[in-house]
Design a protein around this motif. Structure first.
Motif, PDB file in Angstrom:
ATOM      1  N   ILE A   1     -11.572  -6.222  -1.056  1.00 36.65           N
ATOM      2  CA  ILE A   1     -10.691  -5.434  -0.262  1.00 36.65           C
ATOM      3  C   ILE A   1     -10.203  -4.371  -1.011  1.00 36.65           C
ATOM      4  CG2 ILE A   1      -8.911  -3.624   1.026  1.00 36.65           C
ATOM      5  CD1 ILE A   1     -10.157  -6.390   2.604  1.00 36.65           C
ATOM      6  N   THR A   2     -10.386  -2.839  -0.868  1.00 33.69           N
ATOM      7  CA  THR A   2     -11.317  -1.708  -2.345  1.00 33.69           C
ATOM      8  C   THR A   2     -10.304  -0.521  -1.851  1.00 33.69           C
ATOM      9  OG1 THR A   2     -13.157  -1.055  -1.884  1.00 33.69           O
ATOM     10  CG2 THR A   2     -13.363  -2.633  -3.330  1.00 33.69           C
ATOM     11  N   CYS A   3      -9.938  -0.211   0.029  1.00 31.86           N
ATOM     12  CA  CYS A   3      -9.470   0.379   0.157  1.00 31.86           C
ATOM     13  C   CYS A   3      -8.821   0.476   1.531  1.00 31.86           C
ATOM     14  CB  CYS A   3     -10.479   2.134   0.636  1.00 31.86           C
ATOM     15  SG  CYS A   3     -11.676   1.051   1.282  1.00 31.86           S
TER      16      CYS A   3
ATOM     17  N   LYS B   1       0.805  -1.585   0.358  1.00 32.68           N
ATOM     18  CA  LYS B   1       0.475   0.099   0.161  1.00 32.68           C
ATOM     19  C   LYS B   1       0.707   1.586   0.163  1.00 32.68           C
ATOM     20  CE  LYS B   1      -0.872   1.190   4.292  1.00 32.68           C
ATOM     21  NZ  LYS B   1      -1.421   0.857   5.971  1.00 32.68           N
ATOM     22  N   GLY B   2       2.084   1.498  -0.221  1.00 28.79           N
ATOM     23  CA  GLY B   2       3.540   2.128   0.001  1.00 28.79           C
ATOM     24  C   GLY B   2       2.388   3.254  -1.676  1.00 28.79           C
ATOM     25  N   THR B   3       2.886   4.114  -1.330  1.00 28.85           N
ATOM     26  CA  THR B   3       2.458   5.121  -2.668  1.00 28.85           C
ATOM     27  C   THR B   3       2.857   5.167  -3.689  1.00 28.85           C
ATOM     28  OG1 THR B   3       4.410   6.666  -1.829  1.00 28.85           O
ATOM     29  CG2 THR B   3       1.742   7.112  -1.192  1.00 28.85           C
TER      30      THR B   3
ATOM     31  N   ILE C   1      -7.719   0.317  -5.851  1.00 32.47           N
ATOM     32  CA  ILE C   1      -7.830  -1.181  -5.574  1.00 32.47           C
ATOM     33  C   ILE C   1      -8.691  -2.185  -4.897  1.00 32.47           C
ATOM     34  CG2 ILE C   1      -5.731  -0.674  -4.088  1.00 32.47           C
ATOM     35  CD1 ILE C   1      -6.311  -1.713  -2.138  1.00 32.47           C
ATOM     36  N   ASN C   2      -7.861  -3.686  -6.104  1.00 26.77           N
ATOM     37  CA  ASN C   2      -9.463  -4.785  -6.409  1.00 26.77           C
ATOM     38  C   ASN C   2      -8.042  -5.619  -5.629  1.00 26.77           C
ATOM     39  OD1 ASN C   2     -11.258  -6.044  -6.572  1.00 26.77           O
ATOM     40  ND2 ASN C   2     -10.817  -6.706  -8.341  1.00 26.77           N
ATOM     41  N   VAL C   3      -8.342  -5.771  -4.526  1.00 25.46           N
ATOM     42  CA  VAL C   3      -7.718  -6.752  -3.688  1.00 25.46           C
ATOM     43  C   VAL C   3      -8.706  -8.186  -3.389  1.00 25.46           C
ATOM     44  CG1 VAL C   3      -6.150  -7.588  -1.672  1.00 25.46           C
ATOM     45  CG2 VAL C   3      -5.718  -5.589  -2.978  1.00 25.46           C
ATOM     46  N   HIS C   4      -8.492  -9.267  -3.775  1.00 22.43           N
ATOM     47  CA  HIS C   4      -9.387 -10.243  -2.874  1.00 22.43           C
ATOM     48  C   HIS C   4      -8.339 -11.127  -2.144  1.00 22.43           C
ATOM     49  CE1 HIS C   4     -13.361 -10.266  -5.132  1.00 22.43           C
ATOM     50  NE2 HIS C   4     -12.012  -9.616  -5.546  1.00 22.43           N
ATOM     51  N   ILE C   5      -8.853 -11.361  -0.649  1.00 22.11           N
ATOM     52  CA  ILE C   5      -8.254 -12.528   0.573  1.00 22.11           C
ATOM     53  C   ILE C   5      -9.623 -13.425   0.409  1.00 22.11           C
ATOM     54  CG2 ILE C   5      -7.097 -12.445   2.707  1.00 22.11           C
ATOM     55  CD1 ILE C   5      -7.329  -9.301   3.334  1.00 22.11           C
TER      56      ILE C   5
END
Length: 432
Positions: A341-343, A315-317, A324-328
């Motif tokens: 996860i979008t934010c 998540k670093g700049t 974002i579009n992250v799936h855990i």
């Protein structure tokens, strides 16, 4: 020549003969160390002084010795010279001096000393045996009950937990210290690098099998060599593979002419002649999957630490898109849950309220099947990669899924099956 100078010269010559004799003794009994012993030079005099009772020190290229200290030690206990020289050599073979700057020095000093003395004890080498070895053996048995295999890395993690009292630490230091680690500091120029010692360690590892067949002590030495020669990865560097090209709302300095812009402001007030482009193509993380093996062997606290580490790196700049579009995905032998996860807020909520689900057997295939279903439903525009945190005991898919895959394991395990050739393996240590 004055009497004092003549005496010093005699001491240097006699000490040189004693320490070379000890080296030859080691070479006779430990022929698989021939390359290592040849690489480690011998030189009289201690740079800066070792303090305490230590009469040997090395920076990885030369074993420096105090002539007076060598002669006194030889007079007290002749085997102490060979023992101390072997101690220093094993530090180099196991790469102990080269990791100093990254670790707590006091804990690493003690861990490295205990590890090499444990190897020497298990070798049962008469030419390097000492009177206090039974006392050391008792301490080592206690440590093995708590730590398991006594490599420096495992001992270091054990000591970092604050398990030792000041008195216990002092006792261990007295029993296992043989040399000064004063020169274990990053040098501007290394005459023998860690890479060179790694090649020597690989050679020792290969020779060990033929020279030590059926001999005592080989197993302990092999375990320490495995730790020294295994590949270490920079997890943060590997995660940079998970990048995609896209547009981000930021000024594109490469395509913006500040001369025309400032000229317009100066000449016409608030009317720049050229507006800056408000986007540019950059490489940042946008879409990826974190899969968590929730079989019984993966503990909750470790899983949470892994998620925190992974997400904080990504998540670093420099690496993260604003959207974002992250799936855990949690999975044991079947997919148990999928959290999108979008934010940052989504991730914080998951870490605060999310629970691990599953704890059955392990099968990696359902995650890849499920991700393919997500792709077919249009859930991903350009999925770059998947990170699978697991103990490694499961069924791998046979086919390459078409995106980067990292299998992240906690600690090394020689019984673990190899990962598929289309994937990457990363070994994480628990303190990471």
């Amino acid at each position: 020549m004055e009497a004092g100078d003549k005496k010093k010269q005699m001491e240097r010559e006699l000490a040189g003969r004693v320490i070379r004799l000890a080296r030859d003794e080691l070479l006779i009994h430990l022929r698989f160390f021939d390359v290592a012993l040849a690489r480690l030079g011998l030189e009289a005099g201690l740079p800066g002084g070792a303090g305490d009772a230590a009469f040997l020190m090395t920076e990885g290229a030369i074993c420096h010795y105090d002539p007076v200290g060598v002669l006194k030690a030889y007079q007290t206990e002749p085997h102490l010279i060979a023992r101390s020289l072997l101690h220093v050599l094993l530090h180099c073979i196991f790469h102990h001096p080269f990791q100093y700057e990254k670790l707590d020095r006091e804990d690493w000093d003690l861990a490295a000393d205990v590890a090499v003395e444990n190897v020497i004890q298990d070798m049962q080498l008469n030419a390097a045996s000492l009177e206090e070895d039974p006392d050391r053996a008792r301490k080592l048995r206690i440590l093995k009950e708590d730590v398991g295999a006594l490599t420096a890395e495992k001992l270091y993690r054990y000591f970092r937990r604050g398990t030792l009292t000041a008195e216990e630490r002092q006792e261990l230091t007295k029993l296992f210290r043989r040399d000064s680690h004063e020169l274990w500091k990053p040098a501007e120029e290394l005459f023998v690098t860690q890479e060179q010692w790694k090649k020597i360690s690989e050679r020792v590892k290969a020779d060990l099998k033929s020279f030590t067949k059926g001999k005592a002590g080989a197993e302990t030495l092999e375990k320490n060599l495995e730790e020294a020669t295994r590949d270490h990865y920079d997890y943060g560097e590997i995660l940079r593979r998970f990048t995609v090209t896209g547009e981000d709302l930021t000024v594109n300095d490469d395509e913006f002419d500040y001369v025309y812009y400032t000229y317009g402001l100066e000449t016409y007030g608030n009317m720049p002649l050229v507006e800056p482009l408000e986007y540019k193509e950059i490489h940042k993380v946008k879409e990826f999957v974190i899969a968590i093996d929730t079989s019984a062997s993966c503990r909750g606290a470790v899983v949470r630490a892994f998620l925190n580490k992974t997400y904080s790196i990504l998540k670093g700049t420099e690496n993260f898109f604003h959207k974002i579009n992250v799936h855990i995905i949690q999975c044991d032998q079947e997919v148990q849950s999928d959290v999108k996860i979008t934010c940052d807020d989504d991730f914080e909520t998951f870490m605060k309220y999310g629970k691990l689900k599953g704890f059955g057997a392990t099968d990696f295939r359902p995650v890849f099947t499920y991700v393919e279903e997500l792709k077919n439903r249009g859930e991903f525009e350009n999925l770059k990669g998947l990170i699978y945190f697991t103990d490694g005991y499961g069924i791998y898919p046979e086919k390459n899924p078409g995106y980067d895959v990292i299998f992240a394991f906690l600690g090394e395990d020689e019984h673990r099956m190899p990962v598929p050739p289309w994937s990457m393996k990363v070994i994480l240590e628990e303190e990471e």
